[in-house]
Design a protein around this motif. Structure first.
Motif, mmCIF file in Angstrom:
data_model
loop_
_atom_site.group_PDB
_atom_site.id
_atom_site.type_symbol
_atom_site.label_atom_id
_atom_site.label_comp_id
_atom_site.label_asym_id
_atom_site.label_seq_id
_atom_site.Cartn_x
_atom_site.Cartn_y
_atom_site.Cartn_z
ATOM 1 N N PRO A 36 97.536 38.782 59.657
ATOM 2 C CA PRO A 36 96.169 38.897 59.128
ATOM 3 C C PRO A 36 95.693 37.622 58.427
ATOM 4 O O PRO A 36 94.498 37.329 58.424
ATOM 5 C CB PRO A 36 96.247 40.068 58.151
ATOM 6 C CG PRO A 36 97.687 40.172 57.796
ATOM 7 C CD PRO A 36 98.455 39.691 58.995
ATOM 8 N N GLY A 37 96.606 36.846 57.874
ATOM 9 C CA GLY A 37 96.210 35.603 57.206
ATOM 10 C C GLY A 37 95.614 34.614 58.183
ATOM 11 O O GLY A 37 94.627 33.925 57.880
ATOM 12 N N ALA A 38 96.202 34.525 59.370
ATOM 13 C CA ALA A 38 95.687 33.609 60.385
ATOM 14 C C ALA A 38 94.293 34.033 60.833
ATOM 15 O O ALA A 38 93.414 33.190 61.047
ATOM 16 C CB ALA A 38 96.639 33.568 61.576
ATOM 17 N N ILE A 39 94.075 35.317 60.957
ATOM 18 C CA ILE A 39 92.760 35.829 61.355
ATOM 19 C C ILE A 39 91.734 35.514 60.260
ATOM 20 O O ILE A 39 90.622 35.072 60.548
ATOM 21 C CB ILE A 39 92.820 37.347 61.626
ATOM 22 C CG1 ILE A 39 93.792 37.651 62.769
ATOM 23 C CG2 ILE A 39 91.434 37.904 61.923
ATOM 24 C CD1 ILE A 39 93.471 36.946 64.056
ATOM 25 N N ALA A 40 92.120 35.717 59.014
ATOM 26 C CA ALA A 40 91.199 35.423 57.907
ATOM 27 C C ALA A 40 90.848 33.939 57.885
ATOM 28 O O ALA A 40 89.680 33.574 57.703
ATOM 29 C CB ALA A 40 91.829 35.847 56.581
ATOM 30 N N ALA A 41 91.842 33.079 58.096
ATOM 31 C CA ALA A 41 91.588 31.633 58.103
ATOM 32 C C ALA A 41 90.652 31.259 59.249
ATOM 33 O O ALA A 41 89.739 30.443 59.077
ATOM 34 C CB ALA A 41 92.909 30.875 58.219
ATOM 35 N N ALA A 51 86.937 29.592 58.892
ATOM 36 C CA ALA A 51 86.598 28.354 59.599
ATOM 37 C C ALA A 51 85.346 28.551 60.457
ATOM 38 O O ALA A 51 84.467 27.680 60.509
ATOM 39 C CB ALA A 51 87.765 27.897 60.464
ATOM 40 N N LEU A 52 85.250 29.702 61.120
ATOM 41 C CA LEU A 52 84.083 30.005 61.942
ATOM 42 C C LEU A 52 82.827 30.090 61.086
ATOM 43 O O LEU A 52 81.778 29.536 61.448
ATOM 44 C CB LEU A 52 84.304 31.309 62.709
ATOM 45 C CG LEU A 52 83.172 31.770 63.609
ATOM 46 C CD1 LEU A 52 82.913 30.753 64.720
ATOM 47 C CD2 LEU A 52 83.490 33.123 64.197
ATOM 48 N N ILE A 53 82.919 30.746 59.947
ATOM 49 C CA ILE A 53 81.767 30.867 59.050
ATOM 50 C C ILE A 53 81.329 29.498 58.540
ATOM 51 O O ILE A 53 80.131 29.178 58.516
ATOM 52 C CB ILE A 53 82.092 31.820 57.880
ATOM 53 C CG1 ILE A 53 82.222 33.249 58.407
ATOM 54 C CG2 ILE A 53 81.043 31.731 56.776
ATOM 55 C CD1 ILE A 53 82.807 34.229 57.409
ATOM 56 N N VAL A 54 82.288 28.656 58.159
ATOM 57 C CA VAL A 54 81.962 27.308 57.683
ATOM 58 C C VAL A 54 81.297 26.496 58.799
ATOM 59 O O VAL A 54 80.310 25.788 58.575
ATOM 60 C CB VAL A 54 83.223 26.598 57.142
ATOM 61 C CG1 VAL A 54 82.974 25.120 56.900
ATOM 62 C CG2 VAL A 54 83.695 27.279 55.865
ATOM 63 N N ALA A 55 81.814 26.617 60.022
ATOM 64 C CA ALA A 55 81.230 25.884 61.152
ATOM 65 C C ALA A 55 79.801 26.346 61.414
ATOM 66 O O ALA A 55 78.900 25.522 61.616
ATOM 67 C CB ALA A 55 82.089 26.076 62.395
ATOM 68 N N ILE A 56 79.562 27.646 61.397
ATOM 69 C CA ILE A 56 78.205 28.172 61.613
ATOM 70 C C ILE A 56 77.284 27.700 60.497
ATOM 71 O O ILE A 56 76.149 27.293 60.743
ATOM 72 C CB ILE A 56 78.230 29.712 61.710
ATOM 73 C CG1 ILE A 56 78.937 30.138 62.995
ATOM 74 C CG2 ILE A 56 76.831 30.296 61.628
ATOM 75 C CD1 ILE A 56 79.219 31.615 63.089
ATOM 76 N N TRP A 57 77.764 27.711 59.270
ATOM 77 C CA TRP A 57 76.963 27.259 58.137
ATOM 78 C C TRP A 57 76.615 25.777 58.268
ATOM 79 O O TRP A 57 75.475 25.383 58.072
ATOM 80 C CB TRP A 57 77.755 27.519 56.838
ATOM 81 C CG TRP A 57 77.063 27.013 55.622
ATOM 82 C CD1 TRP A 57 75.999 27.574 54.983
ATOM 83 C CD2 TRP A 57 77.382 25.835 54.895
ATOM 84 N NE1 TRP A 57 75.640 26.822 53.895
ATOM 85 C CE2 TRP A 57 76.484 25.734 53.814
ATOM 86 C CE3 TRP A 57 78.344 24.829 55.046
ATOM 87 C CZ2 TRP A 57 76.515 24.702 52.907
ATOM 88 C CZ3 TRP A 57 78.384 23.805 54.126
ATOM 89 C CH2 TRP A 57 77.469 23.744 53.073
ATOM 90 N N ALA A 58 77.607 24.966 58.677
ATOM 91 C CA ALA A 58 77.355 23.534 58.819
ATOM 92 C C ALA A 58 76.353 23.278 59.944
ATOM 93 O O ALA A 58 75.446 22.433 59.801
ATOM 94 C CB ALA A 58 78.665 22.807 59.111
#
Length: 95
Positions: free
Chosen positions: A73-78, A82-89
């Motif tokens: 689950p940690g890998a999925i959360a990471a 990362a996906l959220i940060v990329a979409i935000w950027a």
């Protein structure tokens, strides 16, 4: 005809048994923390069963990926972060 003393004794035993059952039922009703724990456990078991049933109904390759994700689950959360940060950027660049 039955002996009145024996009949009275049976009535006393029946009353004791009924009173014991009533006290037990009342004790269960006032044990709110215990009832909450029971309900949480039942809900957890139902949700686990529903999740397993849903995974079993998936096509095999997808079910395997879901099982891998459940083990890490940690890998999925990471990855989600990362996906959220990329979409935000990306959204900041286009604004």
């Amino acid at each position: 005809m039955s002996d009145p003393k024996e009949e009275l004794q049976r009535d006393v035993e029946r009353t004791r048994r009924e009173l014991g059952e009533t006290v037990e039922a009342l004790a269960h009703k006032v044990d709110v923390p215990g009832r909450v724990k029971e309900q949480a456990q039942e809900t957890r078991l139902r949700m686990t069963a529903a999740t397993n049933q849903a995974i079993d109904s998936l096509p095999e390759p997808i079910a395997e990926q879901v099982e891998k994700a459940r083990r890490h689950p940690g890998a999925i959360a990471a990855a989600l972060i990362a996906l959220i940060v990329a979409i935000w950027a990306i959204s900041r660049r286009t604004s």
